[in-house]
Design an enzyme around this catalytic site. Structure first.
Site, PDB file in Angstrom:
ATOM      1  CB  ILE A   8      -0.940   0.007   1.231  1.00 46.70           C
ATOM      2  CG1 ILE A   8      -1.847  -1.226   1.209  1.00 46.70           C
ATOM      3  CG2 ILE A   8      -1.770   1.290   1.262  1.00 46.70           C
ATOM      4  CD1 ILE A   8      -2.819  -1.309   2.380  1.00 46.70           C
ATOM      5  CG  ASN A  80      -4.008   5.652  -0.407  1.00 43.05           C
ATOM      6  OD1 ASN A  80      -5.137   6.106  -0.569  1.00 43.05           O
ATOM      7  ND2 ASN A  80      -3.220   6.032   0.595  1.00 43.05           N
ATOM      8  CE1 TYR A 147      -6.316  14.078  -6.562  1.00 44.05           C
ATOM      9  CE2 TYR A 147      -8.565  14.844  -6.928  1.00 44.05           C
ATOM     10  CZ  TYR A 147      -7.675  13.968  -6.333  1.00 44.05           C
ATOM     11  OH  TYR A 147      -8.149  12.975  -5.510  1.00 44.05           O
ATOM     12  CE  LYS A 151      -6.099  10.646  -7.645  1.00 46.94           C
ATOM     13  NZ  LYS A 151      -5.409   9.468  -7.064  1.00 46.94           N
ATOM     14  CB  THR A 180      -7.735  12.604   4.365  1.00 54.94           C
ATOM     15  OG1 THR A 180      -7.974  13.239   3.094  1.00 54.94           O
ATOM     16  CG2 THR A 180      -8.499  11.291   4.443  1.00 54.94           C
TER      17      THR A 180
END
Length: 249
Positions: A8, A80, A147, A151, A180
């Site tokens: 991860i 991630n 961004y 993605k 987050t």
């Protein structure tokens, strides 16, 4: 020996850390990759590594795989790690920040996936790749051009990768809006750079953000579904098909 092993990235905080913790509690092996190791890392194995060092990605994948037993039944790569920056209109963004955004959100995951597949080609383990995408890859947001582009690229790369490799199931999943550090950076931005700022402040003020714990649990359940290999490649964790509905692509 753990039946499942997970590699991860971005494992030091947020959903990466929480997912790692929950997997460890289930008895699975977890290998974390991030720039710094958290003090309360739940497993024995962690690689402190800066994913912008692209030339070293093959080696870091090799180090991670050395820790995984040859008879491990399932090996999962979770991409991630990522960044929301730069926040601003495309014509105002700093060149270096745009470049780093694409490296972290797209180039590094692409190379990690390639190294994972190449180095596991002779292993009979079940192989899964989970790429953490975003709704921003599927919808235009003013102020998030880098961004969104990264993605969107990750989604399409995942579709290509899944088509190329019959023995590797690839999923690119949007995890929802999570409380987050990335959300903190969004809330600290200027309305001139991000016109939807008030909307994201509203999410926080009204408790509309998912917790890392909740999101990690949903992602873990998704990855361990008995019909995982039949899931569509492009997914939203909030809108998964019911188990048994089969391939919907």
């Amino acid at each position: 020996m753990a039946k499942e092993a997970y590699i991860i990235t971005g494992a030091s905080k947020g959903i990466g850390f929480e997912w790692s913790r929950q997997l460890n509690e289930q008895g699975h092996q977890v290998i974390g990759i991030a720039r710094t190791k958290p003090e309360n890392w739940p497993d024995d194995n962690f690689l402190a590594f800066d994913l912008t060092k692209l030339d070293a990605i093959e080696d870091i994948m090799g180090q991670a795989l050395k820790w995984i037993s040859k008879d491990t039944e399932t090996i999962v790569l979770v991409n991630n790690a990522g960044t929301i920056e730069p926040i601003g209109f495309a014509h105002t963004n700093d060149t270096a920040q745009v470049s780093q955004s694409i490296v972290l959100n797209l180039t590094a995951p692409m190379l990690l996936c390639g190294a994972f597949i190449a180095q596991l080609k002779d292993r009979s383990s079940h192989k899964k790749i989970i790429n953490i995408s975003s709704g921003a890859g599927r919808k235009a947001y003013e102020g998030w051009s880098a961004y969104c582009a990264g993605k969107a690229g990750l989604d399409h790369f995942s579709s290509c990768l899944d088509a190329e490799n019959a023995d590797v199931k690839v999923v690119s999943v949007a995890p929802g809006i999570i409380d987050t550090g990335m959300q903190e950076k969004i809330r600290q931005s200027e309305a001139a750079d991000f016109p939807l700022l008030e909307k994201f402040l509203h999410y926080k003020e009204n408790g509309l953000l998912s917790s890392p714990e909740e999101t990690a649990a949903m992602l873990m359940d998704m990855t361990q579904r008995p019909d995982f290999n039949k899931l569509p490649t492009i997914l939203d964790i909030r809108n998964l098909p019911a188990i048994g509905e089969g391939q919907l692509e």
